[in-house]
Scaffold this active site. Structure first.
Site, PDB file in Angstrom:
ATOM      1  N   ASN A   7      24.326   6.578  30.110  1.00 60.13           N
ATOM      2  CA  ASN A   7      24.812   7.883  29.687  1.00 60.13           C
ATOM      3  C   ASN A   7      26.118   8.127  30.439  1.00 60.13           C
ATOM      4  O   ASN A   7      26.111   8.482  31.613  1.00 60.13           O
ATOM      5  CB  ASN A   7      23.736   8.931  30.038  1.00 60.13           C
ATOM      6  CG  ASN A   7      24.120  10.322  29.590  1.00 60.13           C
ATOM      7  OD1 ASN A   7      25.239  10.547  29.129  1.00 60.13           O
ATOM      8  ND2 ASN A   7      23.194  11.256  29.740  1.00 60.13           N
ATOM      9  N   LYS A  14      25.071   7.801  34.338  1.00 57.27           N
ATOM     10  CA  LYS A  14      23.635   7.836  34.603  1.00 57.27           C
ATOM     11  C   LYS A  14      23.062   6.618  33.898  1.00 57.27           C
ATOM     12  O   LYS A  14      23.453   6.332  32.758  1.00 57.27           O
ATOM     13  CB  LYS A  14      23.073   9.119  33.962  1.00 57.27           C
ATOM     14  CG  LYS A  14      21.910   9.727  34.649  1.00 57.27           C
ATOM     15  CD  LYS A  14      21.615  11.082  34.005  1.00 57.27           C
ATOM     16  CE  LYS A  14      20.137  11.350  34.070  1.00 57.27           C
ATOM     17  NZ  LYS A  14      19.739  12.514  33.309  1.00 57.27           N
ATOM     18  N   ARG A  93      23.984   6.644  25.136  1.00 56.29           N
ATOM     19  CA  ARG A  93      23.917   7.995  24.601  1.00 56.29           C
ATOM     20  C   ARG A  93      25.305   8.365  24.089  1.00 56.29           C
ATOM     21  O   ARG A  93      26.296   8.233  24.813  1.00 56.29           O
ATOM     22  CB  ARG A  93      23.505   8.972  25.707  1.00 56.29           C
ATOM     23  CG  ARG A  93      23.499  10.378  25.203  1.00 56.29           C
ATOM     24  CD  ARG A  93      23.094  11.351  26.272  1.00 56.29           C
ATOM     25  NE  ARG A  93      23.017  12.662  25.677  1.00 56.29           N
ATOM     26  CZ  ARG A  93      23.307  13.789  26.320  1.00 56.29           C
ATOM     27  NH1 ARG A  93      23.670  13.751  27.580  1.00 56.29           N
ATOM     28  NH2 ARG A  93      23.226  14.943  25.714  1.00 56.29           N
ATOM     29  N   HIS A 182      21.132  18.004  21.494  1.00 57.44           N
ATOM     30  CA  HIS A 182      19.815  17.770  22.124  1.00 57.44           C
ATOM     31  C   HIS A 182      18.845  17.086  21.162  1.00 57.44           C
ATOM     32  O   HIS A 182      17.622  17.180  21.326  1.00 57.44           O
ATOM     33  CB  HIS A 182      19.126  19.094  22.564  1.00 57.44           C
ATOM     34  CG  HIS A 182      19.785  19.808  23.704  1.00 57.44           C
ATOM     35  ND1 HIS A 182      19.790  21.187  23.798  1.00 57.44           N
ATOM     36  CD2 HIS A 182      20.428  19.347  24.794  1.00 57.44           C
ATOM     37  CE1 HIS A 182      20.417  21.546  24.911  1.00 57.44           C
ATOM     38  NE2 HIS A 182      20.812  20.439  25.523  1.00 57.44           N
ATOM     39  N   LEU A 211      15.148  24.006  27.067  1.00 58.76           N
ATOM     40  CA  LEU A 211      15.791  24.984  27.952  1.00 58.76           C
ATOM     41  C   LEU A 211      16.213  24.298  29.246  1.00 58.76           C
ATOM     42  O   LEU A 211      15.413  24.126  30.167  1.00 58.76           O
ATOM     43  CB  LEU A 211      14.819  26.135  28.265  1.00 58.76           C
ATOM     44  CG  LEU A 211      14.130  26.814  27.072  1.00 58.76           C
ATOM     45  CD1 LEU A 211      13.141  27.867  27.558  1.00 58.76           C
ATOM     46  CD2 LEU A 211      15.145  27.457  26.135  1.00 58.76           C
ATOM     47  N   ASN A 213      20.266  23.335  31.393  1.00 55.71           N
ATOM     48  CA  ASN A 213      21.540  24.033  31.579  1.00 55.71           C
ATOM     49  C   ASN A 213      22.106  24.449  30.233  1.00 55.71           C
ATOM     50  O   ASN A 213      22.622  25.535  30.056  1.00 55.71           O
ATOM     51  CB  ASN A 213      22.529  23.136  32.311  1.00 55.71           C
ATOM     52  CG  ASN A 213      22.255  23.170  33.798  1.00 55.71           C
ATOM     53  OD1 ASN A 213      21.938  24.228  34.346  1.00 55.71           O
ATOM     54  ND2 ASN A 213      22.324  22.016  34.432  1.00 55.71           N
ATOM     55  N   ARG A 243      27.026  29.502  29.069  1.00 57.00           N
ATOM     56  CA  ARG A 243      27.545  29.681  27.693  1.00 57.00           C
ATOM     57  C   ARG A 243      26.863  30.875  27.034  1.00 57.00           C
ATOM     58  O   ARG A 243      25.658  31.098  27.221  1.00 57.00           O
ATOM     59  CB  ARG A 243      27.281  28.433  26.849  1.00 57.00           C
ATOM     60  CG  ARG A 243      28.161  27.272  27.228  1.00 57.00           C
ATOM     61  CD  ARG A 243      27.807  26.048  26.403  1.00 57.00           C
ATOM     62  NE  ARG A 243      27.457  24.953  27.272  1.00 57.00           N
ATOM     63  CZ  ARG A 243      26.685  23.924  26.934  1.00 57.00           C
ATOM     64  NH1 ARG A 243      26.176  23.848  25.720  1.00 57.00           N
ATOM     65  NH2 ARG A 243      26.423  22.968  27.782  1.00 57.00           N
ATOM     66  N   GLY A 334      12.292  25.109  30.597  1.00 55.15           N
ATOM     67  CA  GLY A 334      11.113  25.103  29.721  1.00 55.15           C
ATOM     68  C   GLY A 334       9.906  24.463  30.387  1.00 55.15           C
ATOM     69  O   GLY A 334       8.771  24.903  30.198  1.00 55.15           O
ATOM     70  N   GLU A 335      10.154  23.423  31.192  1.00 54.32           N
ATOM     71  CA  GLU A 335       9.046  22.707  31.834  1.00 54.32           C
ATOM     72  C   GLU A 335       8.548  23.401  33.094  1.00 54.32           C
ATOM     73  O   GLU A 335       7.397  23.229  33.484  1.00 54.32           O
ATOM     74  CB  GLU A 335       9.494  21.276  32.206  1.00 54.32           C
ATOM     75  CG  GLU A 335       9.732  20.389  30.995  1.00 54.32           C
ATOM     76  CD  GLU A 335      10.490  19.115  31.351  1.00 54.32           C
ATOM     77  OE1 GLU A 335      10.306  18.588  32.454  1.00 54.32           O
ATOM     78  OE2 GLU A 335      11.292  18.657  30.505  1.00 54.32           O
ATOM     79  N   GLU A 386      14.835  11.762  27.642  1.00 56.84           N
ATOM     80  CA  GLU A 386      15.831  11.286  26.678  1.00 56.84           C
ATOM     81  C   GLU A 386      16.121   9.804  26.871  1.00 56.84           C
ATOM     82  O   GLU A 386      16.343   9.079  25.908  1.00 56.84           O
ATOM     83  CB  GLU A 386      17.112  12.131  26.798  1.00 56.84           C
ATOM     84  CG  GLU A 386      16.916  13.520  26.216  1.00 56.84           C
ATOM     85  CD  GLU A 386      17.973  14.517  26.651  1.00 56.84           C
ATOM     86  OE1 GLU A 386      17.908  14.962  27.816  1.00 56.84           O
ATOM     87  OE2 GLU A 386      18.853  14.847  25.844  1.00 56.84           O
TER      88      GLU A 386
END
Ligand code: AMP
Length: 401
Positions: A7, A14, A93, A182, A211, A213, A243, A334-335, A386
């Site tokens: 990535n 990454k 990616r 995403h 959910l 950044n 944002r 979210g997690e 991902e």
């Protein structure tokens, strides 16, 4: 044999190395702040006894070519990879695949030119992704390489969902439309959710909310995305760390006329100074939750706005799907944030959505369900991965070749 996932960001690389055939992680690394003195490279890997080890390098890394050489050195030093040429495949990616890519593809000259043509739609991301691809091709010439696009999962959105109500020729000539992002995460967590529930994904209506950044929601019918909250760019939709998400576009004309802000100022404000940060000065949900708990009014407001916007999207996507079987929370917030999950589902009991308070607040690191026993809709927390999804798709493409 192994698969490497890369990535490539504008100043970071990454990467993750996966064992075949089971796609377990062999090593993962990050090279950050390329181009400045502070750059660092770190690799976490599992030795032959299965024990986790760490390797670090603090040499300044000027650019991607050097980063990829350092990545290969670290992997060699750890014993997890002998030679980059020995890999079974490399998955990259790529943020923007426009309308050209509906699925992952084997990289060739035609694919590189198409990604290049899409640079105006993703000026920050596609050039970095391309640099990573070009250098990896130079270094590992014979290894098959695959591009996996963040936008591809959303290419199933029907025309009435992806078009903006603007003059049609802007779509025809400038390709102005909703693309969504995403996609790799929404695709992965919705498949994981179906597997967890034990029903074929083709029979499920799922709302997936990523959910992190950046934040986005997707309405998924039978495994195919029918709508998503991000648009031409990742600026539209839910409130994010910095944002704004949705807003009246006329605010921009108003500010351009009434203040001395120019196009770049407005762009910077919407992308970097808005969202949670714009409201309360902080963009990290952990800090905001803590401040809100201490009675900070603006932190509480930012949290409430974030969850209210999300709740509106859940309602809208229930209507778009004609009912939902399962809501999936994923991404760092979210997690991990029980309060965000609770506030965004609160008051939806009449729509069949009801959280179990205890299950919601329990610590977890695996997929779990958090709905109350009388909830018609299942509510799942699914850790996204991902890199694993890119490795899976890369393996599929190189196997089918
Ligand atoms: P990601 O982009 O998926 O890495 O997510 C980053 C976001 O997750 C940041 O806003 C963090 O504040 C948020 N996050 C990570 N851990 C937690 C946590 N325990 N509680 C609330 N937010 C968290």
């Amino acid at each position: 044999m192994k698969i490497l996932v890369m990535n490539s960001g504008s100043s970071s690389l990454k990467f993750q190395l996966f064992n075949l055939p089971d796609l377990t992680v062999s090593a993962s690394g990050l090279i950050e702040q390329m181009g400045d003195e502070q750059s660092s490279a770190r690799l976490i890997y599992f030795d032959s006894a299965g024990t986790q080890q760490t390797l670090k390098q603090t040499v300044p890394v000027a650019e991607h070519r050097q980063a990829i050489i350092i990545m290969a050195d670290l992997l060699r030093e750890s014993g997890t990879m002998n030679d980059i040429q020995e890999l079974a495949g490399i998955g990259h990616r790529v943020v923007h695949g426009g309308e050209a890519f509906h699925e992952p593809v084997l990289i060739d000259d035609r694919v590189i030119s198409a990604i290049e043509e899409l640079i105006p739609l993703a000026p920050l991301h596609n050039p970095a992704n391309l640099t990573g691809i070009r250098v990896a091709l130079e270094q590992a010439g014979t290894v098959p390489q695959v591009a996996v696009f963040d936008t591809a999962f959303h290419q199933s959105i029907p025309e009435h969902g992806y078009l903006y109500a603007l003059p049609y020729k802007l779509y025809q000539e400038q390709k102005v439309r909703r693309y969504g992002f995403h996609g790799t995460s929404h695709d992965y967590v919705s498949k994981q959710a179906a597997q967890f529930i034990g029903q074929p994904i083709t029979e499920l209506n799922i709302i997936s909310v990523h959910l992190g950044n950046g934040t986005s929601a997707a309405a998924i019918r039978g495994g195919k995305c029918i709508d998503t909250s991000m648009g031409l760019t990742p600026l539209e939709g839910l409130i994010m760390g910095t944002r704004s998400g949705d807003l009246d576009p006329a605010i921009l004309f108003y500010l351009a006329r009434e203040t001395d802000m120019d196009m770049d100022d407005l762009d910077g404000m919407l992308n970097k100074e808005s969202g949670l940060k714009g409201i309360c000065g902080e963009n990290d949900m952990r800090t905001i939750t803590e401040l809100a708990g201490q009675g900070d009014r603006l932190a509480r407001l930012a949290l409430t706005m974030f969850c209210y916007r999300l709740k509106k999207y859940i309602g809208a996507y229930m209507a778009a799907l004609g009912g939902v079987d399962c809501i999936v929370f994923t991404g760092g917030i979210g997690e991990n944030s029980a309060i965000v999950r609770q506030m965004s589902c609160q008051g939806l009991e009449r729509l069949g959505i009801s959280l179990d308070k205890e299950k919601n607040t329990k610590q977890r690191n695996a997929i779990s369900e958090i709905q109350a026993t009388d909830s018609i809709v299942k509510i799942l927390v699914v850790p996204t991965d991902e890199e694993l999804e890119i490795a899976t798709q890369t393996l599929r493409v190189i196997t089918e070749r």
